[in-house]
Design a protein around this motif. Structure first.
Motif, PDB file in Angstrom:
ATOM      1  N   PHE A   3       0.810  -1.210   0.000  1.00  9.82           N
ATOM      2  CA  PHE A   3       0.000   0.000   0.000  1.00  9.82           C
ATOM      3  C   PHE A   3       0.844   1.262   0.000  1.00  9.82           C
ATOM      4  CE2 PHE A   3      -2.608  -3.219   2.160  1.00  9.82           C
ATOM      5  CZ  PHE A   3      -3.614  -3.310   1.219  1.00  9.82           C
ATOM      6  N   ARG A  88      -7.219  -6.732   1.411  1.00 12.94           N
ATOM      7  CA  ARG A  88      -7.022  -5.494   0.669  1.00 12.94           C
ATOM      8  C   ARG A  88      -8.129  -4.483   0.951  1.00 12.94           C
ATOM      9  NH1 ARG A  88      -3.639  -4.925  -3.242  1.00 12.94           N
ATOM     10  NH2 ARG A  88      -3.542  -7.181  -3.553  1.00 12.94           N
ATOM     11  N   LEU A  89      -9.392  -4.919   0.876  1.00 12.84           N
ATOM     12  CA  LEU A  89     -10.512  -4.004   1.115  1.00 12.84           C
ATOM     13  C   LEU A  89     -10.578  -3.581   2.581  1.00 12.84           C
ATOM     14  CD1 LEU A  89     -13.396  -5.425  -1.108  1.00 12.84           C
ATOM     15  CD2 LEU A  89     -12.133  -3.288  -1.407  1.00 12.84           C
ATOM     16  N   GLU A  91      -8.049  -2.764   4.237  1.00 16.19           N
ATOM     17  CA  GLU A  91      -7.056  -1.697   4.335  1.00 16.19           C
ATOM     18  C   GLU A  91      -7.511  -0.434   3.612  1.00 16.19           C
ATOM     19  OE1 GLU A  91      -3.398   0.383   5.012  1.00 16.19           O
ATOM     20  OE2 GLU A  91      -4.314  -1.336   5.983  1.00 16.19           O
ATOM     21  N   THR A  92      -8.002  -0.602   2.404  1.00 16.83           N
ATOM     22  CA  THR A  92      -8.304   0.552   1.567  1.00 16.83           C
ATOM     23  C   THR A  92      -9.767   0.966   1.597  1.00 16.83           C
ATOM     24  OG1 THR A  92      -8.758  -0.818  -0.388  1.00 16.83           O
ATOM     25  CG2 THR A  92      -6.473  -0.147  -0.011  1.00 16.83           C
ATOM     26  N   GLY A  94     -13.802   0.059   0.211  1.00 19.65           N
ATOM     27  CA  GLY A  94     -14.281  -0.121  -1.150  1.00 19.65           C
ATOM     28  C   GLY A  94     -15.427  -1.102  -1.203  1.00 19.65           C
ATOM     29  N   PRO A 175     -12.181   1.353   5.575  1.00 21.20           N
ATOM     30  CA  PRO A 175     -10.797   1.042   5.945  1.00 21.20           C
ATOM     31  C   PRO A 175     -10.686   0.817   7.454  1.00 21.20           C
ATOM     32  CG  PRO A 175     -10.897   2.979   4.527  1.00 21.20           C
ATOM     33  CD  PRO A 175     -12.301   2.679   4.941  1.00 21.20           C
ATOM     34  N   GLN A 180      -0.663   0.073   6.538  1.00 21.89           N
ATOM     35  CA  GLN A 180       0.342   1.046   6.084  1.00 21.89           C
ATOM     36  C   GLN A 180       0.709   2.027   7.190  1.00 21.89           C
ATOM     37  OE1 GLN A 180      -0.492   2.879   2.323  1.00 21.89           O
ATOM     38  NE2 GLN A 180       1.024   4.493   2.602  1.00 21.89           N
TER      39      GLN A 180
END
Length: 208
Positions: A3, A88-89, A91-92, A94, A175, A180
């Motif tokens: 990330f 992944r989702l 963390e970010t 979406g 998130p 990160q």
């Protein structure tokens, strides 16, 4: 799963070194970056139980480290490929869409299967064959309720329908993993002392 990058500046830490010490800098820097990445991996692993409810051993084993080398001063801490698919989702943020191999619903419709009143395992997840076992029951059917919601439904003795799992076209995530930010915090806190320690060891070894 990557990330972003955190750059390490060893310049301020190497000013005023003698020639012997300068020759040990690349070796010490590689050891430092690897050590810091390992510390970040541990920090992210230890944070998982506060992020997720009863994370599985598979999730707890998500993070790995690629060590730095003297000729390539880059170390990586990352989520392994299979775990990264669902982390992944987290963390970010979406929207999660159904995958072709994991379709629910009827009539060829694509949907995510969201558990409701179905048995969970010790980690709060549906066991692998939970839906197949439920579907085999005579009081369970796969289809739509009177309200039009698709899913696995159990017909109770009074005729009411109990949703065991429902079909939704997508799911939104906020998130919350903090991978990160946590990794950057570890780098800021540990880089300088780790480099000083590794450089001192390298110099002591060189003088023997």
């Amino acid at each position: 799963m990557k990330f972003g990058e955190v750059k390490a500046d060893f310049g301020p830490l190497t000013r005023g070194l003698d020639d012997l010490a300068k020759r040990q800098v690349p070796f010490a820097a590689a050891r430092t970056l690897t050590s810091v990445a390992q510390t970040a991996a541990v920090a992210n692993r230890r944070a998982l139980p506060s992020v997720f409810d009863r994370p599985t051993p598979f999730t707890m084993n998500a993070f790995a480290v690629q060590p730095a080398r003297k000729g390539q001063l880059v170390a990586r801490v990352y989520a392994k490929q299979r775990q990264a698919e669902y982390l992944r989702l987290q963390e970010t943020g979406g929207t999660r869409q159904p995958e072709p191999s994991k379709l629910g619903g009827t009539g060829g419709g694509q949907a995510l299967v969201i558990p409701r009143a179905i048995r969970r395992n010790a980690f709060g997840n549906m066991p692998r064959r939970a839906l197949a076992t439920a579907k085999a029951r005579k009081d369970v059917f796969v289809g739509k309720s009177e309200g039009g919601t698709g899913g696995f439904w159990r017909r109770l003795a009074d005729g009411a329908l109990q949703p065991l799992a429902v079909f939704v076209p997508s799911a939104k995530y906020k998130p919350r993993l903090g991978f990160q930010a946590r990794t950057a915090k570890v780098v800021r806190a540990t880089l300088a002392p780790a480099f000083r320690e590794q450089l001192a060891k390298a110099i002591a070894t060189a003088r023997r």
